[in-house]
Design an enzyme around this catalytic site. Sequence first.
Site, short mmCIF file in Angstrom:
data_model
loop_
_atom_site.label_atom_id
_atom_site.label_comp_id
_atom_site.label_asym_id
_atom_site.label_seq_id
_atom_site.Cartn_x
_atom_site.Cartn_y
_atom_site.Cartn_z
N TYR A 1 41.03 37.06 49.00
CA TYR A 1 39.65 37.48 48.80
C TYR A 1 39.66 38.84 48.12
O TYR A 1 40.42 39.73 48.52
CB TYR A 1 38.93 37.58 50.15
CG TYR A 1 37.51 38.09 50.08
CD1 TYR A 1 36.50 37.32 49.48
CD2 TYR A 1 37.16 39.32 50.61
CE1 TYR A 1 35.19 37.78 49.44
CE2 TYR A 1 35.84 39.78 50.57
CZ TYR A 1 34.86 39.00 49.98
OH TYR A 1 33.56 39.46 49.94
N ASP B 1 45.65 43.96 44.85
CA ASP B 1 44.48 44.27 45.66
C ASP B 1 44.97 44.78 47.01
O ASP B 1 45.34 44.00 47.89
CB ASP B 1 43.58 43.04 45.83
CG ASP B 1 42.34 43.37 46.66
OD1 ASP B 1 42.31 44.45 47.31
OD2 ASP B 1 41.39 42.56 46.66
N LYS C 1 38.72 50.49 52.20
CA LYS C 1 38.92 50.59 53.66
C LYS C 1 39.50 51.94 54.08
O LYS C 1 38.76 52.90 54.22
CB LYS C 1 39.76 49.41 54.14
CG LYS C 1 39.06 48.07 53.77
CD LYS C 1 39.56 46.89 54.56
CE LYS C 1 39.07 45.57 54.04
NZ LYS C 1 37.90 45.05 54.70
N1 PMP Z 1 39.73 42.94 48.67
C1 PMP Z 1 40.24 42.70 49.88
C2 PMP Z 1 41.70 42.41 49.99
C3 PMP Z 1 39.44 42.73 51.00
O1 PMP Z 1 39.96 42.46 52.20
C4 PMP Z 1 38.06 43.01 50.86
C5 PMP Z 1 37.11 43.05 52.05
N2 PMP Z 1 37.54 42.57 53.21
C6 PMP Z 1 37.57 43.26 49.58
C7 PMP Z 1 38.42 43.23 48.51
C8 PMP Z 1 36.12 43.57 49.38
O2 PMP Z 1 35.83 44.82 49.87
P1 PMP Z 1 34.32 45.19 50.29
O3 PMP Z 1 33.99 44.36 51.47
O4 PMP Z 1 34.41 46.66 50.59
O5 PMP Z 1 33.47 44.91 49.13
#
Ligand code: PMP
Length: 432
Positions: A146, A241, A274
């Site tokens: 994701y 990511d 995060k």
């Molecule tokens: N990339 C990863 C690996 C994530 O875990 C998340 C959110 N859990 C996101 C992108 C998206 O981040 P946000 O919820 O701050 O938009």
Amino acid sequence: MSTETTTNAQLFERAQRVIPGGVNSPVRAFKAVGGTPRFIARAEGPYMFDAEGKRYIDYIGSWGPMILGHGHPGVLEAVQKAALDGFSFGAPTEREIELAEEILKLVPSMDQVRLVSSGTEAAMSAIRLARGATGRNKIIKFEGCYHGHADALLVKAGSGLATFGNPTSAGVPAEVVQHTLVLEYNNVALLEEAFELHGHDLACVMIEPIAGNMNFVRASVPFMDMLRKLCTHYGALLVFDEVMTGFRVGLAGAQGHYAQLIPGFAPDMSVFGKVIGGGMPLAAFGGKRAVMEKLAPLGPVYQAGTLSGNPVATACGLATLKEIQKPGFFDRLSGGTRQLVEGLTAAARDAGVPFVGDSQGGMFGFFFAGELPQNYATVMSTDKERFNRFFHGMLDGGVYLAPALYEAGFVSAAHSTQDIADTIAVARKALA
Ligand code: PMP
């Protein structure tokens, strides 16, 4: 205001009248596990307290950011001080430079970084930049990873390597995902085939190096090694990511981990979120100078944000990054996380329940299965019913785990040996 306790159920009912599904992000609604979501009133250290005053040992940590636990005094002080100086200016500040310098010091694969407000924004912008920098349109992502909810990334596999993705959400036109190829995680042969067919048209490959959105699945070393080689050979950018893994699995993120396993390894671009915001809306993407200078105002790739580099959020992030660099921080965090996974595994073994777990730094996962899954399909074939029963057993016992079997878990530096022992004791009951 009445003095009677408002229950979680009452709040959920009230919330559903004014907020779709009662929540501002879907997983919070407990749909996967059933039951009533807990409405959190406050949090402190490793604990959260719901509207009914019940205490939970928190293994979600706001889905990753709260690596120091809730209300860390040093972070709190930095945030309070920053707030007094102003909430937002829409003009550059010295603190943004400090945070950028701090991030770049810890992540040597990047020369420059841009700050944004969410992981979604960071991943979406990284892809735009990769496309703008390479002059190519096609991208690869992996099933079960994701990267936020940008249109081009809400996509599932098409019917073969020649057909690109299908939208996973209504409201995403098929045309918007027609350049996104979705492959199986950890499948080296498929990766090679895909590059043979499309390698010269690929702008980038985006990957969660240790996937935390299909519970906890590591990219195998041969897979990562091949991915790096293919990207280099075909001139596609490898985008890590690290929204979840960054400053969480170790000080240098997952890329630091893979650099230890694969000599000379580094991604071309990285996405963070995060932990770098410590619980405030803050994320970032970065890479080599030549690529980053394609961004506006220097280059032709547009990207912007009213609240980007927000002074309160950057203060929170900086204070958090300072704490996690203290000597022995990650050794202690990793040790506690391992202790948790080992304790849960032993409890399951004693209860005769098939169970496997894994962890890296302060991130962990577990499955009701005989062996660790390597991709999304095998994660989804693990025992969901058992997971849901376990989740509710733990919740009743005062332990807050992620309310879905496809989510990773997080331990913070505030979790004591006693908190972890208490968690394992609750698990023994739940498993029995
Ligand atoms: N990339 C990863 C690996 C994530 O875990 C998340 C959110 N859990 C996101 C992108 C998206 O981040 P946000 O919820 O701050 O938009």
